[in-house]
Design an enzyme around this catalytic site. Structure first.
Site, short mmCIF file in Angstrom:
data_model
loop_
_atom_site.label_atom_id
_atom_site.label_comp_id
_atom_site.label_asym_id
_atom_site.label_seq_id
_atom_site.Cartn_x
_atom_site.Cartn_y
_atom_site.Cartn_z
N SER A 1 0.96 -1.20 0.16
CA SER A 1 -0.09 -0.12 -0.15
C SER A 1 0.82 1.28 -0.10
CB SER A 1 -0.98 0.00 1.09
OG SER A 1 -2.01 1.07 1.10
N GLU B 1 -1.72 -2.44 -8.13
CA GLU B 1 -3.05 -2.61 -7.66
C GLU B 1 -3.48 -1.30 -6.87
OE1 GLU B 1 -3.63 -2.53 -3.94
OE2 GLU B 1 -1.68 -1.75 -3.48
N HIS C 1 -5.27 -5.06 -1.71
CA HIS C 1 -5.95 -5.04 -0.58
C HIS C 1 -7.10 -6.27 -0.46
CE1 HIS C 1 -3.85 -1.23 -0.87
NE2 HIS C 1 -4.09 -0.97 0.18
#
Length: 317
Positions: free
Chosen positions: A111, A216, A287
């Site tokens: 992330s 992502e 995620h």
């Protein structure tokens, strides 16, 4: 030159830090410590692990100090982040790059940690690991899948490793081939799409030439995904990549009125299918409950027709 850290072994000490947002619940420290101990490691807590400074886990100087201290500590063999959020990029100018280069060790997160992982790899050559967050993924939302593949990549030096497809309702997941039919091999790079786009034009921007790029994101409307991909496309990052792997982008299909516009798949096809490189979509990267661990800088083979990704060398010594 690519520098591989030593593999983690049972009994090794690993450090726990918060380079981005503060912990939402301080019990996550205990969750993370317990999870890492169950994997066989001893845990050392960062000095400022519990700090809060607005929307950051301590000042930039404090968060950088924790990272620098963990790299400098000879007893610490690996460094895990408790959570992501926001703020990792802010510490990059404050890191002791000479100390990091002189003390190669495992560094894991994902992330917002994309900024840190990318910068450390590109500045020092050290293989860094896009993988579970200790507090969130290994602690509160633990799964055998995440832990198993984390250990396979960080603790074993197998010469090749075919990564799993992931699971949907207990069944092997189907990836989608958006472009290409011939396998391509190249070193891995990538991470969270929003972070990669925000670093474009800075000294820390991702280098994609001749690399397998994985991306992502989470909770982004399709039009925002299009904007982020467009920024990477117009800066040349997408066209330079040898191949692209798109993970499961949770919450990116659009809500409300946006459901009546382009779907995420249509956005991906529009931005990626005409690049002339193999592109697959749906890998267990992102995620989501089950995710694999990917080593930045390690050569991998993407087979678009067979929709598989295989590490061609060990990520650790």
């Amino acid at each position: 030159m690519t520098v591989k850290p030593e593999r983690l072994r049972p009994g090794d000490t690993v450090g726990l830090v918060t380079p981005a947002s503060p912990l939402l619940d301080l019990r996550d420290i205990d969750h993370a410590r317990r999870a890492l101990e169950e994997l066989g490691f001893r845990v050392k807590l960062g000095k400022y692990l519990r700090r809060r400074h607005g929307f950051l886990a301590g000042t930039d100087a404090e968060r950088a100090e924790d990272l620098n201290a963990m790299f400098a500590d000879p007893d610490v063999r690996g460094i895990f982040a408790t959570r992501g959020g926001y703020g990792s990029a802010r510490v990059l100018p404050l890191l002791d790059w000479n100390t990091i280069a002189a003390n190669p060790k495992v560094l894991v997160g994902h992330s917002d940690l994309t900024a840190l992982l990318t910068a450390v790899h590109q500045r020092t050559g050290l293989v860094t690991f896009w993988g579970p967050l200790a507090g969130y993924d290994l602690g509160r939302h633990a799964s055998a899948f995440k832990a198993r593949w984390l250990v396979r990549v960080l603790c074993q030096n197998a010469p090749t490793l075919r990564l799993p497809r992931g699971l949907d309702s207990g069944r092997p997941r189907r990836w989608s081939c958006l472009s290409g039919d011939s396998p391509v091999s190249a070193p891995l790079t990538g991470g969270n799409l929003s972070l990669l786009a925000s670093l474009t034009g800075t000294p820390w921007e991702v280098q994609t030439a001749g690399r397998l790029l994985f991306v992502e994101d989470v909770d982004e409307e399709p039009y925002r995904m299009d904007r982020l991909l467009g920024q990477l496309e117009m800066s040349g990052k997408l066209g330079q990549a040898a191949g692209i792997v798109v993970g499961r982008c949770v919450g990116c299909e659009g809500t409300g009125r946006m459901k009546r516009t382009f779907s995420l798949r249509q956005v991906l096809e529009n931005r990626l299918a005409g690049l002339g490189a193999p592109v697959v979509y749906g890998a267990p990267i992102g995620h989501e409950p089950d995710k694999i661990t990917l080593p930045l800088g390690v050569r991998a083979c993407l087979d678009p027709s067979g929709t598989s990704l295989t590490l061609l060398e060990s990520a650790v010594l």
